[in-house]
Scaffold this motif. Structure first.
Motif, mmCIF file in Angstrom:
data_model
loop_
_atom_site.group_PDB
_atom_site.id
_atom_site.type_symbol
_atom_site.label_atom_id
_atom_site.label_comp_id
_atom_site.label_asym_id
_atom_site.label_seq_id
_atom_site.Cartn_x
_atom_site.Cartn_y
_atom_site.Cartn_z
ATOM 1 N N ASN A 210 -34.994 8.733 101.794
ATOM 2 C CA ASN A 210 -34.948 8.700 100.327
ATOM 3 C C ASN A 210 -35.862 9.736 99.686
ATOM 4 O O ASN A 210 -35.946 9.815 98.458
ATOM 5 C CB ASN A 210 -35.333 7.304 99.810
ATOM 6 N N ARG A 267 -26.415 6.455 106.727
ATOM 7 C CA ARG A 267 -25.140 6.030 106.148
ATOM 8 C C ARG A 267 -24.024 5.994 107.185
ATOM 9 O O ARG A 267 -23.116 5.165 107.096
ATOM 10 C CB ARG A 267 -24.749 6.966 104.999
ATOM 11 N N ASP A 299 -28.629 20.419 98.877
ATOM 12 C CA ASP A 299 -28.745 18.992 98.577
ATOM 13 C C ASP A 299 -29.484 18.774 97.265
ATOM 14 O O ASP A 299 -29.076 17.954 96.430
ATOM 15 C CB ASP A 299 -29.490 18.295 99.721
ATOM 16 N N GLU A 303 -26.908 17.640 94.601
ATOM 17 C CA GLU A 303 -26.987 16.192 94.834
ATOM 18 C C GLU A 303 -25.940 15.733 95.849
ATOM 19 O O GLU A 303 -25.088 14.882 95.576
ATOM 20 C CB GLU A 303 -26.820 15.434 93.516
ATOM 21 N N ARG A 305 -26.202 13.869 98.331
ATOM 22 C CA ARG A 305 -26.298 12.479 98.767
ATOM 23 C C ARG A 305 -25.355 11.572 97.981
ATOM 24 O O ARG A 305 -24.863 10.569 98.508
ATOM 25 C CB ARG A 305 -27.741 11.988 98.633
ATOM 26 N N LYS A 306 -25.132 11.921 96.716
ATOM 27 C CA LYS A 306 -24.243 11.108 95.899
ATOM 28 C C LYS A 306 -22.780 11.276 96.298
ATOM 29 O O LYS A 306 -21.929 10.482 95.893
ATOM 30 C CB LYS A 306 -24.409 11.469 94.421
ATOM 31 N N ARG A 307 -22.512 12.305 97.115
ATOM 32 C CA ARG A 307 -21.145 12.554 97.549
ATOM 33 C C ARG A 307 -20.854 11.976 98.928
ATOM 34 O O ARG A 307 -19.729 12.092 99.414
ATOM 35 C CB ARG A 307 -20.868 14.059 97.536
#
Length: 309
Positions: A210, A267, A299, A303, A305-307
Motif C-alpha cells: 500500500n 491481488r 504506477d 494509478e 493499482r486502480k486498474r
C-alpha cells in the motif's frame, strides 16, 4: 519515587550501553555486530521516560565513553544516541514505522554529515577521498599484476573504472543518504524484537503493497530530467545537486515499483516467497531495477493499482 525509578533505569541502560560500546570498540568481529545495538538503550529509556530525560542519559554516555574510550569515539556515541532518542520518542507516540524510519534516517544523516565536516575542518581527514584513493591504488596494483603475468587489461576496463570513481565522488551525498537509511532500518529491525519482549510500544509496519509516493515527485523528476539536458559543467555545485537528486528520485521510484509488484502479487495470490525472491534477484541485476523504476513512475502517474482487478 518516579525520579528514583528513572535514575535506576538510567543507570541500567548506561551500564548496558557501556558494555556494548566497549565490545564494539575493542572486539574486532563481534564489535561490528554490537555496534548495531548501540541505539537500543536510548530507545528503551526514551519510550519509558521521554526524550528530555533521555538527553541526560546521552550526556552521561558521552562522559563515560570519553573515559573508557577516547574523544574520537564521541561522534559515534552522539550519532547512535540521538538516533535512538528520535526513534524512541516517535515509537512512544505510536507512530507507524515508516514515519519512524524516515525520522531515524534523518537523525543518522545529520550526524554523519556533521562528523564528515568536522573530520575535514579540524582533523584534515577526508574519509571519502582516502577510500577512493585506496580503491584506485588497489585497481592499479591489480592491473600491474595482470601485466606481469603477460596479460594486457582492456583499455575500456580502465576507462570504466575511472568513470566509476568519478561518479562515486559526485554522488557522495546520495551514498550518505543510503548509509543513513540502512543504519536506521537495521537499528529498527534489531530493536523491535527486544522492545516486544519488554512489552514496549513498537508501532506497526503498514503493508508495503500500500506504500505510495506523493505525485508531486513526478514533477520534480520531470524538472530534473529537463535540467540534465542543459550543458552543465562537471564538478560544479549545480551539476552535483542535479546528479544526486536524479539518483535519489530513481531510488524512490524503484521503491514505488516494488510496492506495485507486491500489490499485484497480493491481488493475484502469487506466493510471497516468489515475490521476495524476485526482489532479491533485482538487487543484483541493475537493468531490472531501471525497469522497476519506470514501472513505479507509470504506477504513480497513471494509478495502475486502480486498474488491477
Amino acid at each position: 519515587m518516579r525520579n528514583t525509578y528513572a535514575l535506576t533505569e538510567a543507570a541500567i541502560q548506561l551500564a548496558l550501553f557501556t558494555v556494548l560500546f566497549l565490545v564494539s570498540l575493542y572486539v574486532p568481529l563481534l564489535g561490528a555486530v554490537t555496534t548495531l545495538f548501540l541505539s537500543i538503550p536510548f530507545i528503551i529509556f526514551t519510550i519509558k521516560h521521554g526524550y528530555q530525560q533521555a538527553l541526560l542519559l546521552l550526556v552521561a554516555s558521552l562522559v563515560v565513553s570519553s573515559v573508557v574510550g577516547s574523544l574520537l569515539s564521541l561522534p559515534g556515541v552522539l550519532m547512535f544516541g540521538t538516533a535512538g532518542i528520535v526513534i524512541g520518542a516517535l515509537l512512544a507516540k505510536q507512530k507507524n514505522r515508516y514515519v519512524v524510519l524516515v525520522a531515524g534516517t534523518m537523525a543518522f544523516l545529520f550526524n554523519m554529515v556533521i562528523d564528515y565536516i568536522i573530520s575535514i575542518q579540524f582533523f584534515e581527514m577526508d574519509i571519502i577521498k582516502q577510500a577512493l584513493s585506496l580503491l584506485n591504488e588497489s585497481f592499479h596494483t591489480a592491473i600491474q599484476m595482470m601485466r606481469g603475468m603477460g596479460q594486457q587489461p582492456p583499455k575500456e576496463l580502465q576507462e570504466r573504472f575511472e568513470q566509476g570513481l568519478e561518479l562515486i565522488k559526485y554522488v557522495t551525498p546520495t551514498l550518505f543518504v543510503l548509509g543513513a537509511f540502512l543504519l536506521a532500518y537495521v537499528t529498527m529491525i534489531v530493536s523491535v524484537p527486544i522492545l516486544k519482549r519488554l512489552k514496549l510500544s513498537v508501532g506497526t509496519w503498514p503493508p508495503f503493497r500500500n506504500f505510495s509516493l506523493p505525485k508531486s515527485l513526478l514533477w520534480y523528476y520531470l524538472l530534473i530530467l529537463i535540467v540534465t539536458f542543459l550543458p552543465l559543467e562537471k564538478g560544479t555545485f549545480v551539476y552535483i545537486v542535479v546528479l544526486n537528486l536524479y539518483y535519489l528520485l530513481q531510488l524512490l521510484f524503484v521503491v514505488q515499483g516494488l510496492s506495485f509488484l507486491y500489490y499485484v502479487g497480493d491481488r493475484k495470490n502469487i506466493p510471497k516467497g516468489m515475490i521476495v525472491g524476485g526482489t532479491v534477484l533485482c538487487l543484483f541485476l541493475p537493468f531490472l531495477l531501471y525497469l522497476i523504476a519506470i514501472l513505479g513512475i507509470i504506477d504513480l502517474g497513471f494509478e495502475l493499482r486502480k486498474r488491477i482487478l
